[in-house]
Design an enzyme around this catalytic site. Structure first.
Site, PDB file in Angstrom:
ATOM      1  CB  CYS A 255       0.254   6.314  14.562  1.00 46.74           C
ATOM      2  SG  CYS A 255       0.656   6.805  16.238  1.00 46.74           S
TER       3      CYS A 255
ATOM      4  CB  CYS B 206      -7.029 -11.627 -21.123  1.00 45.46           C
ATOM      5  SG  CYS B 206      -8.332 -10.734 -21.974  1.00 45.46           S
TER       6      CYS B 206
END
Length: 379
Positions: free
Chosen positions: A351, A50
């Site tokens: 990183c 929905c």
């Protein structure tokens, strides 16, 4: 005399009008840069049953600007709700999510999507049955396709569901906005929406399926001291005193004091072995070797997290820079930073400090308790 007065009045009106026009023009010039300063938005399309519920779930997410209910995936041009509901058009109820990529990534949107659908149900979603209610990720380009397929594979490997993942990943066709009645339904009809949502079973399913994550979040909000308790969610977090004994000086400095280890002088920057990387404190899975690449920086670098839900991003303004810090969700360990100069398919570079990680080789996953990720390394 009368003529003089009339002339003066006429000149006054003229200059007043002229001044107002000039002032209006200046105001326009001052406002123009602001009006032209727009957020660099992107869009993504998902079908999760929905569209009232899917729209509501996405619009509550930070970084999402708007979610638009609509139809896509079928052959009929500009279909109506009645036509889609009758079936046979191939369309599904979907939402177009407009988001700010500086605040939330497409990979994170995928994580939101998976946590609000039943990915094992091929016949619809919850009380709504029929092909128009099936769950689908629609990709607009190859990058989105790769991310969607990778996330689906990771979800299947996580062991969270016994059944196979039935959610389709399909190319995006034309998206048709639904009728105005369906837009922001949860806002315009809060009482009806509340009763519908409550009876659909969606929230009960979400709570049961992701109970471990939800429990941890609620505990952290209600009692921040849980960080130093024995348990935080599904993970054991040692006390600070225990960590000082357990970790090396560098590991403690990085994970608990937000330090940075030296480049090219850490255990994993050049590690090419297959396996996963988990948090040094909690053991929560964070990254996979399948997403690792050589960035040339001297630190382990990854294009994406293995479990996006285990990653927290914070704004970091230290050292006169503005960066995005990366921390683990459960242990709150400092991991490193994420940058937008990485390779495709994500364009990101996580990183990460080796000191915040523990590497588990692919061959040891079962005995270490991470057997659900073994499929990532099976060819």
């Amino acid at each position: 005399m009368k003529m003089t007065i009339i002339a003066i009045l006429a000149l006054t009106v003229f200059f007043f009008f002229f001044s107002c026009q000039q002032g209006s023009s200046m105001d326009d010039k001052m406002e123009r840069p602001m009006n032209n300063t727009t957020v660099n938005t992107r869009s993504a399309v998902f079908a999760g049953g929905c569209f009232w519920c899917t729209e509501s779930d996405f619009e509550k997410v930070d970084g999402v600007i708007e979610a638009i209910s609509g139809y896509t995936g079928g052959t009929l041009h500009n279909p109506t709700y009645k036509q889609v509901s009758a079936g046979g058009t191939g369309h599904v109820e979907a939402v177009q999510v407009i988001y700010d990529p500086q605040k939330i990534s497409y990979a994170e949107l995928l994580d939101v999507f998976w946590r609000h659908v039943d990915p094992t149900d091929a016949g619809g979603q919850f009380v709504d049955r029929g092909s128009q209610y099936r769950s689908v990720i629609f990709y607009a380009n190859d990058e989105e396709r790769q991310l969607a397929e990778s996330s689906k594979k990771a979800l299947a490997a996580s062991g969270r569901f016994e059944q196979s993942i039935a959610t389709d990943i399909l190319p995006l066709g034309e998206f048709f906005e639904a009728e105005e009645y369906h837009q922001d339904y949860y806002k315009k009809n809060p009482l009806r929406y509340k009763w519908y949502r409550s009876g659909s079973g969606r929230d009960r399913f979400i709570e049961q399926t992701w109970a471990d994550v939800e429990k941890m979040t609620k505990q952290a909000v209600m009692d921040p001291s849980m960080v130093d308790e024995k348990k935080k969610g599904p993970y054991t977090i040692p006390s600070d005193a225990q960590l000082k004994e357990k970790l090396t000086d560098m590991q403690y400095h990085v994970a608990r004091e937000s330090g940075t280890e030296p480049p090219f002088d850490n255990p994993y920057w050049n590690n090419h072995e297959a396996g996963i990387y988990v948090d040094i404190v909690s053991g929560e899975p964070l990254f996979s070797s399948t997403d690792k690449f050589d960035s040339g920086t001297g630190w382990p670098s990854f294009t994406r997290p293995l479990e996006p839900g285990n990653i927290v991003k914070n704004k970091d303004t230290t050292f006169f820079m503005v960066r995005t810090e990366v921390r683990s969700k459960f242990a709150d360990s400092h991991l490193g930073h994420v940058f937008d100069d990485g390779p495709q398919p994500t364009g990101l570079r996580y990183c990460i400090n080796s000191a915040s990680l523990r590497f588990i080789p692919a061959g040891n996953l079962e005995q270490e308790g991470y057997g659900q990720y073994r499929k990532l390394f099976e060819k």
